[in-house]
Scaffold this motif. Structure first.
Motif, PDB file in Angstrom:
ATOM      1  N   ASP A   1       0.836  -1.119  -0.203  1.00 59.23           N
ATOM      2  CA  ASP A   1       0.081   0.096  -0.129  1.00 59.23           C
ATOM      3  C   ASP A   1       0.794   1.292   0.081  1.00 59.23           C
ATOM      4  O   ASP A   1       0.341   2.276  -0.599  1.00 59.23           O
ATOM      5  CB  ASP A   1      -0.934   0.173   1.248  1.00 59.23           C
ATOM      6  CG  ASP A   1      -1.905  -0.970   1.263  1.00 59.23           C
ATOM      7  OD1 ASP A   1      -2.387  -1.321   0.244  1.00 59.23           O
ATOM      8  OD2 ASP A   1      -2.406  -1.434   2.329  1.00 59.23           O
ATOM      9  N   ARG A   2       2.116   1.291   0.380  1.00 55.06           N
ATOM     10  CA  ARG A   2       2.894   2.247   0.610  1.00 55.06           C
ATOM     11  C   ARG A   2       4.030   2.380  -0.427  1.00 55.06           C
ATOM     12  O   ARG A   2       5.163   3.084  -0.583  1.00 55.06           O
ATOM     13  CB  ARG A   2       3.494   2.236   1.870  1.00 55.06           C
ATOM     14  CG  ARG A   2       2.734   2.539   3.039  1.00 55.06           C
ATOM     15  CD  ARG A   2       3.251   3.405   4.237  1.00 55.06           C
ATOM     16  NE  ARG A   2       2.496   4.108   5.246  1.00 55.06           N
ATOM     17  CZ  ARG A   2       2.700   5.119   5.660  1.00 55.06           C
ATOM     18  NH1 ARG A   2       3.537   5.658   5.262  1.00 55.06           N
ATOM     19  NH2 ARG A   2       1.592   5.472   6.432  1.00 55.06           N
ATOM     20  N   GLY A   3       4.086   1.374  -1.098  1.00 57.65           N
ATOM     21  CA  GLY A   3       5.105   1.183  -2.417  1.00 57.65           C
ATOM     22  C   GLY A   3       6.307   0.490  -1.685  1.00 57.65           C
ATOM     23  O   GLY A   3       7.252   0.565  -2.615  1.00 57.65           O
ATOM     24  N   TRP A   4       6.283   0.105  -0.766  1.00 57.22           N
ATOM     25  CA  TRP A   4       7.521  -0.547   0.093  1.00 57.22           C
ATOM     26  C   TRP A   4       7.664  -1.942  -0.356  1.00 57.22           C
ATOM     27  O   TRP A   4       8.594  -2.576   0.001  1.00 57.22           O
ATOM     28  CB  TRP A   4       7.524  -0.471   1.512  1.00 57.22           C
ATOM     29  CG  TRP A   4       7.324   1.010   2.055  1.00 57.22           C
ATOM     30  CD1 TRP A   4       7.638   2.036   1.474  1.00 57.22           C
ATOM     31  CD2 TRP A   4       6.921   1.336   3.470  1.00 57.22           C
ATOM     32  NE1 TRP A   4       7.450   3.213   2.233  1.00 57.22           N
ATOM     33  CE2 TRP A   4       7.107   2.609   3.324  1.00 57.22           C
ATOM     34  CE3 TRP A   4       6.579   0.603   4.627  1.00 57.22           C
ATOM     35  CZ2 TRP A   4       6.869   3.518   4.556  1.00 57.22           C
ATOM     36  CZ3 TRP A   4       6.388   1.342   5.648  1.00 57.22           C
ATOM     37  CH2 TRP A   4       6.398   2.589   5.625  1.00 57.22           C
ATOM     38  N   ASP A   5       6.777  -2.520  -1.247  1.00 51.03           N
ATOM     39  CA  ASP A   5       6.946  -3.942  -1.545  1.00 51.03           C
ATOM     40  C   ASP A   5       8.088  -4.369  -2.326  1.00 51.03           C
ATOM     41  O   ASP A   5       8.558  -5.587  -2.358  1.00 51.03           O
ATOM     42  CB  ASP A   5       5.547  -4.632  -2.130  1.00 51.03           C
ATOM     43  CG  ASP A   5       5.223  -3.739  -3.502  1.00 51.03           C
ATOM     44  OD1 ASP A   5       5.389  -2.532  -3.532  1.00 51.03           O
ATOM     45  OD2 ASP A   5       4.841  -4.407  -4.270  1.00 51.03           O
ATOM     46  N   THR A   6       8.683  -3.398  -3.024  1.00 50.84           N
ATOM     47  CA  THR A   6      10.062  -3.762  -3.693  1.00 50.84           C
ATOM     48  C   THR A   6      11.326  -3.373  -2.809  1.00 50.84           C
ATOM     49  O   THR A   6      12.403  -3.515  -3.651  1.00 50.84           O
ATOM     50  CB  THR A   6       9.925  -2.990  -5.009  1.00 50.84           C
ATOM     51  OG1 THR A   6      10.093  -1.288  -4.556  1.00 50.84           O
ATOM     52  CG2 THR A   6       8.932  -3.185  -5.837  1.00 50.84           C
ATOM     53  N   LEU A   7      11.149  -2.883  -1.540  1.00 51.70           N
ATOM     54  CA  LEU A   7      12.345  -2.583  -0.555  1.00 51.70           C
ATOM     55  C   LEU A   7      13.014  -3.976  -0.334  1.00 51.70           C
ATOM     56  O   LEU A   7      12.297  -4.793  -0.144  1.00 51.70           O
ATOM     57  CB  LEU A   7      11.993  -1.700   0.495  1.00 51.70           C
ATOM     58  CG  LEU A   7      11.376  -0.285  -0.095  1.00 51.70           C
ATOM     59  CD1 LEU A   7      11.038   0.505   1.351  1.00 51.70           C
ATOM     60  CD2 LEU A   7      12.525   0.470  -0.796  1.00 51.70           C
ATOM     61  N   SER A   8      14.275  -3.789  -0.107  1.00 61.80           N
ATOM     62  CA  SER A   8      15.041  -4.798   0.783  1.00 61.80           C
ATOM     63  C   SER A   8      14.611  -4.597   2.156  1.00 61.80           C
ATOM     64  O   SER A   8      14.165  -3.804   2.593  1.00 61.80           O
ATOM     65  CB  SER A   8      16.545  -4.713   0.367  1.00 61.80           C
ATOM     66  OG  SER A   8      16.870  -3.432   1.333  1.00 61.80           O
ATOM     67  N   ASN A   9      14.846  -5.911   3.031  1.00 61.95           N
ATOM     68  CA  ASN A   9      14.429  -5.767   4.393  1.00 61.95           C
ATOM     69  C   ASN A   9      15.090  -4.614   5.212  1.00 61.95           C
ATOM     70  O   ASN A   9      14.299  -3.981   5.903  1.00 61.95           O
ATOM     71  CB  ASN A   9      14.847  -7.266   4.885  1.00 61.95           C
ATOM     72  CG  ASN A   9      14.019  -8.314   4.341  1.00 61.95           C
ATOM     73  OD1 ASN A   9      12.965  -8.067   3.729  1.00 61.95           O
ATOM     74  ND2 ASN A   9      14.567  -9.577   4.597  1.00 61.95           N
ATOM     75  N   GLY A  10      16.235  -4.573   4.923  1.00 61.16           N
ATOM     76  CA  GLY A  10      17.037  -3.363   5.615  1.00 61.16           C
ATOM     77  C   GLY A  10      16.102  -2.258   5.485  1.00 61.16           C
ATOM     78  O   GLY A  10      15.969  -1.339   6.237  1.00 61.16           O
ATOM     79  N   ASP A  11      16.006  -1.967   4.052  1.00 59.48           N
ATOM     80  CA  ASP A  11      15.452  -0.387   3.472  1.00 59.48           C
ATOM     81  C   ASP A  11      13.930  -0.531   4.014  1.00 59.48           C
ATOM     82  O   ASP A  11      13.475   0.474   4.357  1.00 59.48           O
ATOM     83  CB  ASP A  11      15.413  -0.523   2.093  1.00 59.48           C
ATOM     84  CG  ASP A  11      16.891  -0.051   1.612  1.00 59.48           C
ATOM     85  OD1 ASP A  11      17.693   0.453   2.292  1.00 59.48           O
ATOM     86  OD2 ASP A  11      17.178  -0.363   0.333  1.00 59.48           O
TER      87      ASP A  11
END
Length: 86
Positions: free
Chosen positions: A6-16
């Protein structure tokens, strides 16, 4: 409940992802990624990591009370695991 997607964070690495969640003011991340705890150092972080043993909603919804108890007992920067079974 807010999902990473929902926040567009689904492509971030775990640390990010952890950093973005902390910067956005979240104090807890609930995930089914059992490897995140080994891949990320929570020392010095404010965010709490709660790891569910399965992401399968039919099983998760059977254990809402158990999950809520773990969430309520969690402390900042900790790692908690919730074992869920059918």
């Amino acid at each position: 409940m807010i999902k990473a997607k929902d926040r567009g964070w689904d492509t971030l690495s775990n640390g990010d992802l952890l950093m973005a969640a902390e910067q956005a003011g979240f104090d807890m991340l609930i995930t089914a990624d059992k490897n995140m705890r080994y891949q990320q150092n929570l020392v010095g972080r404010r965010i709490t990591l709660v790891v569910l043993s399965t992401p399968q909603w039919p099983i998760v919804k059977l254990h809402v009370d158990k999950i809520a108890a773990v969430v309520n007992a969690a402390t900042a920067g900790s790692h908690m695991e919730v074992e869920l079974s059918a």
